[in-house]
Every structure is written in C-alpha cells, then in structure tokens.
Design an enzyme around this catalytic site. Sequence first.
Site, PDB file in Angstrom:
ATOM      1  N   HIS A 156      14.085  24.592   2.760  1.00 30.04           N
ATOM      2  CA  HIS A 156      14.740  23.929   1.187  1.00 30.04           C
ATOM      3  C   HIS A 156      14.338  22.497   1.381  1.00 30.04           C
ATOM      4  CE1 HIS A 156      16.774  28.137   0.963  1.00 30.04           C
ATOM      5  NE2 HIS A 156      16.947  27.877   2.526  1.00 30.04           N
ATOM      6  N   SER A 277      -4.451   0.504  -5.458  1.00 27.53           N
ATOM      7  CA  SER A 277      -4.115   0.492  -6.827  1.00 27.53           C
ATOM      8  C   SER A 277      -4.742  -0.904  -7.643  1.00 27.53           C
ATOM      9  CB  SER A 277      -2.663   0.380  -6.962  1.00 27.53           C
ATOM     10  OG  SER A 277      -2.305  -0.041  -8.422  1.00 27.53           O
ATOM     11  N   LYS A 283      -0.012  -1.167  -3.189  1.00 22.98           N
ATOM     12  CA  LYS A 283      -0.187   0.264  -2.818  1.00 22.98           C
ATOM     13  C   LYS A 283      -1.400   0.589  -1.833  1.00 22.98           C
ATOM     14  CE  LYS A 283       1.764   3.119  -4.858  1.00 22.98           C
ATOM     15  NZ  LYS A 283       1.395   3.500  -6.578  1.00 22.98           N
ATOM     16  N   GLU A 290      -4.294  13.885  -2.079  1.00 23.86           N
ATOM     17  CA  GLU A 290      -3.989  14.396  -3.190  1.00 23.86           C
ATOM     18  C   GLU A 290      -5.390  15.228  -3.957  1.00 23.86           C
ATOM     19  OE1 GLU A 290      -1.658  11.165  -5.405  1.00 23.86           O
ATOM     20  OE2 GLU A 290      -3.316  10.388  -4.272  1.00 23.86           O
TER      21      GLU A 290
END
Length: 469
Positions: A156, A277, A283, A290
């Site tokens: 979970h 970024s 970043k 992804e």
Amino acid sequence: MKMWSGRFRQPLDPEFEAWQRSFPYDRRLLPFELVASRAHASALEHAGILSSEELSEILNGLAEIGRRAESSPEFLNDPEAEDVHHFVEKQLAALIGDTGYKLHTGRSRNEQIATDLRLFVRHSIDTLQTQIADWLDALLTRAESAGAAAMPAYTHLQPAEPVLVAHWLLAYVEMFLRDSSRLADCRKRANLCPLGSGAIAGATLTLNRAAMAAELGFDAPTANSIDATADRDFALEFVGALAQLALHLTRWAEEMILFATPAYGFVELPESYSTGSSAMPQKKNPDLLELVRAKSARILGCATTLQTLVKGLPLAYNKDLQESQQPLFDAVDTVIAMLPLVTGFMQAVEFNEKKMNHAAQSGFMNAWAAATYLVDRGVPSRLAHEAVGKAVQLALERGCDLEKLPLADLQEIHPSFDAAFHASLGLTEVLALHDVPGGTAPRYVKRALQNARERTAALRPCDPVALGS
Ligand code: ARG
C-alpha cells in the site's frame, strides 16, 4: 509491371494507388523476403519448374538485390513498388530478364507476407532475448554489489518490512525472466513455415514444404493453408508479450522515480541519463524513467490495434492484415530502443545505501518480527498481533521505536515479553527471520542470486538462419 494488372481496363486512381502501398514500411522485410524467396526458388527447381541454370540466375539476382539494398539505401526508393514482394519481382526482372518472373510460380503474396512476418518476429525475439539478458545482468550486478544493504519494502506504499536491496532487485529479475520465457514460448508457435500454402488453398505445385521450412530454420510447415494465410496470432502474442514487458518496466521506472525524490533519497539519478529544467536551476529530472513509463502507452496501443484488427475478420487473407505491420514494427522498435537505455541507466544509477539501511530500521517495520517473537513463546498469533499493536501505540505516544520500550511496560501489555525481546528486533535478526526459499533471509537471497544468474546465462540464443545475401 504490376503483379495483377491483366484483368483491369482502367488505371488505379493515383491517390488510392499511393495510399494502399505498403512498401514505404514493409521494405524493412526485404532480408526475410529474400531468404524466403531463395527457399521457394529451390523448391521450384526440385519440382521441375526451374532448370538449375534458371535457379542459379534467380539466386544470384536475389543476392544482388540484397547487396544493392545494403550498399545504397536509395535503391529502395521505388515509388512504383506496391509492396516488398512486388519490389523484389521488379528488381529481379530488371536484373535477369523474364526468368525473374518465374520466381512467383505457384506462390502467393498471402503466404509470403505471413512467412516474412514470422521470420521478422523470430529475428526480433532473438535480438530481444540478448537485450533482456543484458538488462538482467545489470539488475543482478546491482543486486550482488548491494551485499547486506537493506531497505524498506512497501505494501500500500506504506513501509511494511525490511528486505535486502538484492531481494527487491530480484523481484524485477523474476518479472523479466518471465517476459523472456513468454517470448521463447511465442517463438515456438511463430516458428512454423507458411510457404506452400498458396493464396488460401495450398500451392498448385507439389512443392517440398518440409525442405522449405528446414532451409529457413522453421521447425515444420504450418498445418493448414487457410489458417496459415489468415493467421497473425504470432504477432498478437509477440506484441502482447512486449506490452507485458513494457508494463514491468513502468513498475520499475515508477519506483525509481519515487526513490529518487528527496522524500525517499534512496537513489541518486545519474546525470548522464537525466535532464535539467529550463526554469528551475536546481532541478535534475528523471526523464528517462518518465519516458519509459510513457512508452508503455504506445506499446499497449499497438497490442490493442492488432487485436482489434483481427476481430471478426473472415478467413483467410484480407487486406486488413496489411495494417498489422506498422503496430508490430512500432512495438518492437520501441522496446528495442528502450532496453539498452534502461540497462545503461541501471549501471550508472547510484544507491544511497546508508539512507536505505536507515529507513529499513525505522517506521516499526520490525512489528511482525515482534509478534513472531511472542508466537515463538506460545502466544496465539492473533493475541500476539494485538499485543504488539498495543506496544506500537505506546511507542507512537512516546515518539520512540518498538525496541526502545522498557521491558516493564512491555510486560504490562503481555507477560510473555522477556529480556531477549530487544535483541530480536535488530535489522540482522529481522532479515534472518524470513528464512524460507524465496524469502529475504540473506542465505536464501544468496542462493536466489546464483539461480537467477544461471537462468539469465541460458537466455542468449542465436538466429539459425543467416539473413541477407
Ligand atoms: N502487402 C500485402 C500485406 O502486407 C501483401 C499481401 C498482399 N496480398 C494480396 N492478396 N493483395 O498484406
């Protein structure tokens, strides 16, 4: 010359003509078309249709087509060729004259495309098996070098129990070993030869189907000419297996993304596989992961396209089947481009084992071990669970870990707690407690690693048929 213009009085609408051509994408099947054509030509000679001189002219012509295609890609820019079968016939006739037109005797493009696609799938599976073996090696190397490092395992997405980092990585190893075995299984059913099936009812010449199958490295000829020309199950199965592999990659990618967030801090993204970024200078983004997660959408789309294509399709060949090619190619290309990247990523990524180990020892992940401790002292499991639950509650109130509670307080909860309790809750003890095959106890993880290495080493096949000229 077209392959079928005899009965037509009017030319094709030019837009339709261009639109229905498959050569812009099926040209990549040329190496398979050439080897399959060689096998057919030999069968024609055997059947007395070709003289041995004609056979060698045809074989030489086919080899020359292969050479030209390899040495100059412009050779394939043929706006007239309808498909790869037409292209080969045209080129062969251009090279060796009318004898070239004898090659198509007794065969149909329906059996040819089914053969080419089976050869393509088989070849792709062999490439993929090597790539999967490399990927598994990368996972296994990481697992071996993780040694005794531990981490939290989650159910979970809540901390559940500590496990060895190697044990976690071995979970992925199992998934990809299954993918590999699914592909091997798919290869078996794909590896049958449609040649000699004709357009639908079987060849009109007594072609030696077994010899053609053997020459192409197939296990046997297909059993039914109607099925052989209508069947694309091998493509559906194959892309289905690729979709499952892609789904496995998304689970891995998602965990790596999570573990690379500062909240977890288990993983340091490799700069060579991350991007920055344009706006936020601090970043470092997990773009590779992804995109791996996203590519699965595309592969699932290909699998769905193929399934939808054959839904309700009457027997046998229908032009609809031409549309099976692009999703098949797209799915393979997407996975073949992705596997070396995830392998490189896995070799470059750094694990913060200190943080992982630390996290493995907090959050009451030894609570089940604590309950087992009571069970070992004769307490019924449900009551042990209840008692440890109360101890957790107490520790939460005091802001401490379970093993920091004084014995007197524990004994108030249940008299079976004794002086050995605290020492039984250390990370080493908790890991060792899971002492079953498939569990995270270090001695079993060590065996599992060895076993997975052996299964991975067995994955590297070789394509039995040399492609091209
Ligand atoms: N380009 C066709 C395909 O991919 C080859 C088979 C054509 N057969 C036919 N009867 N028109 O399906």
